[in-house]
Design a protein around this motif. Structure first.
Motif, PDB file in Angstrom:
ATOM      1  N   VAL A 127     -67.937 -18.057  20.868  1.00 61.05           N
ATOM      2  CA  VAL A 127     -69.397 -17.964  20.922  1.00 61.05           C
ATOM      3  C   VAL A 127     -69.832 -16.548  20.537  1.00 61.05           C
ATOM      4  N   PHE A 128     -69.401 -16.113  19.353  1.00 61.32           N
ATOM      5  CA  PHE A 128     -69.767 -14.803  18.809  1.00 61.32           C
ATOM      6  C   PHE A 128     -69.360 -13.658  19.744  1.00 61.32           C
ATOM      7  N   GLY A 129     -68.229 -13.839  20.433  1.00 54.70           N
ATOM      8  CA  GLY A 129     -67.707 -12.794  21.300  1.00 54.70           C
ATOM      9  C   GLY A 129     -68.323 -12.750  22.686  1.00 54.70           C
ATOM     10  N   MET A 130     -69.308 -13.613  22.953  1.00 53.49           N
ATOM     11  CA  MET A 130     -69.939 -13.610  24.280  1.00 53.49           C
ATOM     12  C   MET A 130     -69.053 -14.254  25.343  1.00 53.49           C
ATOM     13  N   LEU A 131     -68.143 -15.100  24.916  1.00 50.34           N
ATOM     14  CA  LEU A 131     -67.248 -15.788  25.840  1.00 50.34           C
ATOM     15  C   LEU A 131     -65.826 -15.303  25.608  1.00 50.34           C
ATOM     16  N   LYS A 132     -65.270 -14.625  26.586  1.00 50.77           N
ATOM     17  CA  LYS A 132     -63.869 -14.214  26.508  1.00 50.77           C
ATOM     18  C   LYS A 132     -63.130 -14.876  27.651  1.00 50.77           C
ATOM     19  N   MET A 133     -62.130 -15.692  27.310  1.00 54.33           N
ATOM     20  CA  MET A 133     -61.428 -16.461  28.323  1.00 54.33           C
ATOM     21  C   MET A 133     -59.943 -16.156  28.291  1.00 54.33           C
ATOM     22  N   ALA A 134     -59.312 -16.396  29.418  1.00 52.19           N
ATOM     23  CA  ALA A 134     -57.860 -16.309  29.544  1.00 52.19           C
ATOM     24  C   ALA A 134     -57.345 -17.712  29.854  1.00 52.19           C
ATOM     25  N   TYR A 135     -56.167 -18.007  29.354  1.00 55.28           N
ATOM     26  CA  TYR A 135     -55.622 -19.360  29.487  1.00 55.28           C
ATOM     27  C   TYR A 135     -54.117 -19.284  29.688  1.00 55.28           C
ATOM     28  N   ILE A 136     -53.620 -20.013  30.686  1.00 55.35           N
ATOM     29  CA  ILE A 136     -52.175 -20.089  30.940  1.00 55.35           C
ATOM     30  C   ILE A 136     -51.744 -21.533  30.746  1.00 55.35           C
ATOM     31  N   PRO A 137     -51.288 -21.896  29.548  1.00 55.07           N
ATOM     32  CA  PRO A 137     -50.855 -23.275  29.313  1.00 55.07           C
ATOM     33  C   PRO A 137     -49.529 -23.553  30.016  1.00 55.07           C
ATOM     34  N   GLY A 167     -63.899 -13.341  31.464  1.00 55.89           N
ATOM     35  CA  GLY A 167     -64.714 -13.760  32.596  1.00 55.89           C
ATOM     36  C   GLY A 167     -64.240 -15.024  33.265  1.00 55.89           C
ATOM     37  N   ILE A 168     -63.254 -15.691  32.673  1.00 58.76           N
ATOM     38  CA  ILE A 168     -62.745 -16.935  33.223  1.00 58.76           C
ATOM     39  C   ILE A 168     -61.265 -17.073  32.874  1.00 58.76           C
ATOM     40  N   LEU A 169     -60.506 -17.630  33.805  1.00 57.18           N
ATOM     41  CA  LEU A 169     -59.099 -17.942  33.588  1.00 57.18           C
ATOM     42  C   LEU A 169     -58.905 -19.433  33.838  1.00 57.18           C
ATOM     43  N   LYS A 170     -58.258 -20.106  32.908  1.00 61.66           N
ATOM     44  CA  LYS A 170     -57.889 -21.512  33.103  1.00 61.66           C
ATOM     45  C   LYS A 170     -56.378 -21.614  33.198  1.00 61.66           C
ATOM     46  N   ILE A 171     -55.895 -22.278  34.250  1.00 59.44           N
ATOM     47  CA  ILE A 171     -54.472 -22.525  34.393  1.00 59.44           C
ATOM     48  C   ILE A 171     -54.216 -24.023  34.298  1.00 59.44           C
ATOM     49  N   GLU A 172     -53.052 -24.385  33.774  1.00 60.25           N
ATOM     50  CA  GLU A 172     -52.644 -25.793  33.695  1.00 60.25           C
ATOM     51  C   GLU A 172     -51.152 -25.892  33.991  1.00 60.25           C
ATOM     52  N   PRO A 173     -50.761 -25.768  35.253  1.00 55.76           N
ATOM     53  CA  PRO A 173     -49.330 -25.799  35.572  1.00 55.76           C
ATOM     54  C   PRO A 173     -48.705 -27.152  35.263  1.00 55.76           C
ATOM     55  N   LEU A 174     -47.466 -27.118  34.801  1.00 56.75           N
ATOM     56  CA  LEU A 174     -46.711 -28.353  34.566  1.00 56.75           C
ATOM     57  C   LEU A 174     -46.099 -28.793  35.894  1.00 56.75           C
ATOM     58  N   LEU A 175     -46.985 -29.224  36.768  1.00 54.78           N
ATOM     59  CA  LEU A 175     -46.637 -29.567  38.143  1.00 54.78           C
ATOM     60  C   LEU A 175     -47.069 -31.013  38.367  1.00 54.78           C
TER      61      LEU A 175
END
Length: 410
Positions: A127-137, A167-175
């Motif tokens: 979103v033009f740099g307004m959204l910076k997210m972290a993700y742990i696949p 501003g946000i972290l999404k995790i998706e553990p293989l659990l």
């Protein structure tokens, strides 16, 4: 006292050696049961006017740029043997994503000199740099029943996310839910300030085929029609060979044909080329089904430890009555079994209870319903992960993320 691991700090509050890509000792404190996480920064690391930690950090550590070294090998060996390990947590997966708009950072914990937990975090702006997210696949890799281990690792992840300004972290553990029932996962999320009611990026529900029995037993466990189609393909002259890098253009063309025919998106052609170059031959293989030397279908399969996963598959519109897709899938399973894999992940089916899947698959073709009809024939067991959870550092960014994802999924 000297420490055996450069760039490591010893936590004052735990028995773990902790490490992020930064050499500073740091154990931030995050508020449990909070919908917005505010990492506590150490006095020794003030945020000064004009200091941009994100820029500095990008220069410090890029998984996608630095040469593969002994630390990467140690991490990948840990991932391969961890019960929740996945190809999506390997060094080369971060390198792959690094070629297509993501950057990566690794955080880990050691105890008695051995890795015991960790996470490979991907970062991206939208979103033009307004959204910076972290993700742990398929991560983090941690013992969720060990409160100290989880708390220390999440605190380190908080710091890494702060460093990048996400501003946000999404995790998706293989659990798997078989090992972590929904009510137990809900309690864990509440304890650590995670929001489990969120969208998923990886398909949470899949089919795992057990490769430990003999080939005859694996075939016997399949649906009768699938078993028949595998043998029919051989009788109708379909052969399967292991491909190489020169076959990637053919594979890409088949992916594009499949995407147009079945109405789903495909990656940039370079994505498949880079994926093959990074993982083959040690952790990936390309199989091509042919008739009279004409390519009809193909799959790209990945392995980590004793797990194999079918990521990408494609076929042309020609000679479909010869059942090449069944032949190539069976060849990939045989290859994975020969390599010592115990499971073959068919990677993604509709996220619906088994009863609904069986009741509706003949009538539905939306989303993953079309591929479920094909995948269910190979037998196996339906399994579901606990799903995704968000860790929110900025409510405004989280709302922007939800809007952005909503537009993507229309």
């Amino acid at each position: 006292m000297s420490h055996p691991y450069p760039l490591c700090g010893v936590s004052r509050r735990s028995h773990f050696n902790i490490r992020t890509a930064d050499s500073r000792n740091f154990l931030p404190k995050s508020g449990n049961n909070s919908r917005e996480i505010h990492p506590k920064l150490p006095d020794a690391h003030p945020v000064r006017l004009g200091y941009n930690p994100s820029v500095m950090f990008d220069k410090l550590f890029q998984l996608g740029e630095k040469p593969y070294d002994t630390e990467d090998a140690e991490w990948d060996a840990f991932v391969a043997t961890h019960p929740q390990g996945s190809i999506l947590q390997t060094t080369n997966w971060a390198r792959l994503k690094g070629r297509f708009g993501w950057s990566g950072q690794r955080v880990w914990l050691k105890k008695n000199g051995k890795l015991v937990a960790g996470a490979q975090i991907l970062f991206r702006s939208a979103v033009f740099g307004m959204l910076k997210m972290a993700y742990i696949p398929h991560g983090p890799l941690v013992d969720w029943n060990d409160e100290e281990q989880v708390e220390v690792l999440l605190n380190q992840i908080d710091y890494a996310v702060w460093q990048r300004g996400a501003g946000i972290l999404k995790i998706e553990p293989l659990l798997w839910q078989e090992e972590m029932p929904p009510e137990q996962w809900q309690a864990i999320c509440e304890r650590y300030g995670l929001l489990p009611e969120t969208d998923t990026i990886q398909p949470p529900r899949t089919i795992l085929v057990d490769l430990r029995p003999s080939e005859d037993e694996i075939l016997a466990a399949m649906k009768q029609k699938t078993r028949y189609n595998i043998r029919l393909a051989a009788r109708k002259g379909v052969t399967v060979r292991k491909g190489n890098e020169t076959d990637i253009p053919v594979f890409v063309r088949m992916m594009q044909i499949t995407g147009q025919r079945d109405g789903f998106g495909v990656h940039d052609p370079m994505y498949y080329k880079v994926a093959y170059e990074l993982f083959a031959p040690s952790q990936a293989a390309l199989f091509i089904a042919e008739y009279e030397k004409r390519p009809l279908a193909a799959v790209m399969v990945f392995t980590i430890g004793r797990k194999a996963a079918y990521f990408y598959g494609a076929s042309t519109n020609e000679e479909r009555q010869r059942m090449p897709t069944y032949a190539v899938q069976w060849a990939a399973m045989q290859w994975a079994k020969e390599r010592g894999c115990a499971t073959y992940d068919l990677w993604g089916i509709p996220d619906a209870p088994p009863e609904q899947l069986e009741a509706e698959f003949t009538e539905r073709n939306d989303g993953l319903w079309g591929v479920y009809r094909f995948k269910r024939g190979f037998g196996g067991h339906i399994r579901r992960t606990v799903g995704a959870a968000d860790r929110v550092y900025n409510r405004h960014v989280h709302r922007l993320y939800r809007w952005w994802r909503g537009r993507q999924q229309r």
